[in-house]
Design a protein around this motif. Structure first.
Motif, PDB file in Angstrom:
ATOM      1  N   PRO A 157       6.275 -10.183  -4.538  1.00  0.00           N
ATOM      2  CA  PRO A 157       6.330  -8.768  -4.171  1.00  0.00           C
ATOM      3  C   PRO A 157       7.611  -8.430  -3.425  1.00  0.00           C
ATOM      4  CG  PRO A 157       4.135  -9.621  -3.798  1.00  0.00           C
ATOM      5  CD  PRO A 157       4.989 -10.801  -4.171  1.00  0.00           C
ATOM      6  N   VAL A 158       8.140  -7.236  -3.663  1.00  0.00           N
ATOM      7  CA  VAL A 158       9.456  -6.854  -3.139  1.00  0.00           C
ATOM      8  C   VAL A 158       9.569  -7.033  -1.624  1.00  0.00           C
ATOM      9  CG1 VAL A 158      11.058  -4.918  -2.857  1.00  0.00           C
ATOM     10  CG2 VAL A 158       9.976  -5.341  -5.078  1.00  0.00           C
ATOM     11  N   PRO A 159       8.593  -6.623  -0.803  1.00  0.00           N
ATOM     12  CA  PRO A 159       8.730  -6.847   0.646  1.00  0.00           C
ATOM     13  C   PRO A 159       8.893  -8.320   0.999  1.00  0.00           C
ATOM     14  CG  PRO A 159       6.993  -5.261   0.220  1.00  0.00           C
ATOM     15  CD  PRO A 159       7.373  -5.835  -1.114  1.00  0.00           C
ATOM     16  N   GLN A 160       8.231  -9.212   0.277  1.00  0.00           N
ATOM     17  CA  GLN A 160       8.384 -10.641   0.544  1.00  0.00           C
ATOM     18  C   GLN A 160       9.775 -11.122   0.156  1.00  0.00           C
ATOM     19  OE1 GLN A 160       5.126 -12.489  -1.562  1.00  0.00           O
ATOM     20  NE2 GLN A 160       3.660 -12.073   0.083  1.00  0.00           N
ATOM     21  N   TYR A 185       3.328  -0.705  -2.232  1.00  0.00           N
ATOM     22  CA  TYR A 185       2.183  -1.266  -2.947  1.00  0.00           C
ATOM     23  C   TYR A 185       0.875  -0.737  -2.372  1.00  0.00           C
ATOM     24  CZ  TYR A 185       5.416  -4.832  -4.740  1.00  0.00           C
ATOM     25  OH  TYR A 185       6.459  -5.488  -5.350  1.00  0.00           O
ATOM     26  N   TYR A 186      -0.147  -0.698  -3.224  1.00  0.00           N
ATOM     27  CA  TYR A 186      -1.510  -0.438  -2.777  1.00  0.00           C
ATOM     28  C   TYR A 186      -2.118  -1.758  -2.284  1.00  0.00           C
ATOM     29  CZ  TYR A 186      -1.368   4.001  -5.369  1.00  0.00           C
ATOM     30  OH  TYR A 186      -1.053   5.249  -5.843  1.00  0.00           O
ATOM     31  N   THR A 283       4.876   2.706  -5.713  1.00  0.00           N
ATOM     32  CA  THR A 283       6.172   3.227  -6.148  1.00  0.00           C
ATOM     33  C   THR A 283       6.988   2.066  -6.691  1.00  0.00           C
ATOM     34  OG1 THR A 283       7.095   2.949  -3.914  1.00  0.00           O
ATOM     35  CG2 THR A 283       6.169   5.104  -4.465  1.00  0.00           C
ATOM     36  N   VAL A 284       7.831   2.317  -7.692  1.00  0.00           N
ATOM     37  CA  VAL A 284       8.530   1.238  -8.389  1.00  0.00           C
ATOM     38  C   VAL A 284      10.047   1.392  -8.243  1.00  0.00           C
ATOM     39  CG1 VAL A 284       6.667   0.869 -10.030  1.00  0.00           C
ATOM     40  CG2 VAL A 284       8.461   2.538 -10.556  1.00  0.00           C
ATOM     41  N   ASP A 303       6.097  -6.781 -11.353  1.00  0.00           N
ATOM     42  CA  ASP A 303       5.447  -5.566 -11.843  1.00  0.00           C
ATOM     43  C   ASP A 303       5.954  -4.297 -11.178  1.00  0.00           C
ATOM     44  OD1 ASP A 303       4.243  -5.843  -9.377  1.00  0.00           O
ATOM     45  OD2 ASP A 303       2.215  -6.103 -10.150  1.00  0.00           O
ATOM     46  N   ALA A 304       6.667  -4.416 -10.050  1.00  0.00           N
ATOM     47  CA  ALA A 304       7.251  -3.237  -9.407  1.00  0.00           C
ATOM     48  C   ALA A 304       8.596  -2.861 -10.017  1.00  0.00           C
ATOM     49  CB  ALA A 304       7.411  -3.457  -7.902  1.00  0.00           C
ATOM     50  N   PHE A 305       9.069  -3.693 -10.949  1.00  0.00           N
ATOM     51  CA  PHE A 305      10.340  -3.404 -11.611  1.00  0.00           C
ATOM     52  C   PHE A 305      10.047  -2.813 -12.990  1.00  0.00           C
ATOM     53  CE2 PHE A 305      11.507  -6.236  -8.278  1.00  0.00           C
ATOM     54  CZ  PHE A 305      12.740  -5.762  -7.858  1.00  0.00           C
TER      55      PHE A 305
END
Length: 335
Positions: A157-160, A185-186, A283-284, A303-305
């Motif tokens: 995940p992006v924050p990580q 993310y949710y 949001t992506v 999946d966020a990309f």
């Protein structure tokens, strides 16, 4: 400290984006290694066993329950997985529409295991820093191992990913940093509940509630993966998860079981609670991957990309697969 043999590509994150990218690259002769902090491969293709007695063991798909497909490239892979009995159709309906839904045959984790079977995978291997030099990337891990590669792909995940880069002293261009910080993310709180009797969930094995507390419930016994236990997975809504993230497990269980009591119809004899902080993108990033050259390739994927958020939670796997495909193709062309 131990040093692994150098590979062409080191992938941090063993979810489906990383697995898809690794398979494509390996098929082109590009050697990869995957590092994942979890005990099982596949990320949110997550399955867990809860043994209760000699005769009762619950098997739970407690991450992604099912997925749907709209993209022809992903459908090609799905058709291959169907042909090899890795996945199966679970239902031919999603909502009011006739859309095929898919799940793993043995469990959803079985799809992750299938994709990882010919790969170099290192589980329970947490990356704590990354270093970039003229000779390539070095990923340092909590266990004291160093993994080296010419290219680094990060699919967590992006924050990580941002935290790992920040802790490594790796500075991103400010415009890219801002875009990545805008990805959100949710959350999802999940209950793995082992019932005394078979649930009242429809024979399809899953049900969408979408009240304030509960998004979906699934009967893993009716699904066919938990023959020795009446195992039910309850996924809470993002709203409930935000409001109760730090609430004691006992209170969460009481609230969610009360919200689903009409469908459970049975006493819960055992349970576990799992918190998915990054359940699905809200949001992506707006592109299928991020590629940086400084001096060696750094790829962020997952999946966020994607250009747009998934229309529903069951398309997030497709987004992750496409990100893995497109990031691997970028590296193919580069190499």
């Amino acid at each position: 400290m131990t040093l692994s043999s150098k590979k062409d590509v080191v992938i941090v994150g063993g979810g489906i984006s990383g697995l898809i990218a690794a398979n494509i690259l390996e098929n082109k002769g590009i050697k990869t290694t995957i590092l994942d902090k979890g005990r099982g491969i596949g990320g949110r293709l997550a399955t867990r066993r809860i043994p209760h007695s000699e005769d009762i063991t619950g098997v739970f798909d407690y991450g992604m329950q099912l997925f749907t497909v709209t993209d022809a490239r992903v459908q090609q892979l799905v058709d291959q997985w169907l042909a090899e009995d890795v996945i199966t159709k679970w239902s031919n309906e999603y909502g009011d529409r006739k859309i095929p839904c898919y799940r793993g045959c043995e469990s959803n984790r079985s799809l992750g295991k299938y994709l990882a079977k010919d790969l170099d995978v290192n589980l329970q291997t947490r990356a704590i820093s990354v270093q970039n030099s003229d000779s390539g990337w070095t990923v340092k891990t909590e266990s004291g191992q160093d993994f080296q590669g010419n290219i680094l792909i990060m699919t967590c995940p992006v924050p990580q990913s941002l935290t790992l880069l920040k802790n490594s002293g790796f500075l991103l261009p400010s415009s890219i940093q801002s875009r990545l910080e805008g990805v959100s993310y949710y959350p999802c709180i999940t209950i793995l509940g082992l019932l005394e009797k078979l649930s009242l969930i429809p024979n399809s094995g899953w049900l969408t509630l979408n009240n304030y507390s509960v998004a979906t419930i699934a009967c893993n016994h009716k699904k066919g993966i938990s023959p020795q236990g009446f195992a039910v997975t309850i996924h809470s809504t993002p709203e409930f998860s935000w409001d109760h993230w730090d609430t004691d497990d006992e209170i969460i269980v009481e609230k969610l079981l009360d919200s689903t009591s009409n469908w459970l119809g049975s006493k819960v004899i055992d349970y576990q609670v799992h918190r998915w902080r990054y359940s699905q993108p809200k949001t992506v990033y707006g592109e299928p991957f991020l590629a940086l050259e400084n001096p060696n390739s750094l790829i962020l994927a997952g999946d966020a990309f994607s250009e747009t958020p998934a229309l529903n939670r069951y398309l997030t796997l497709e987004k992750a697969v496409l990100s893995g495909i497109k990031s691997a193709q970028y590296l193919e062309n580069k190499m």
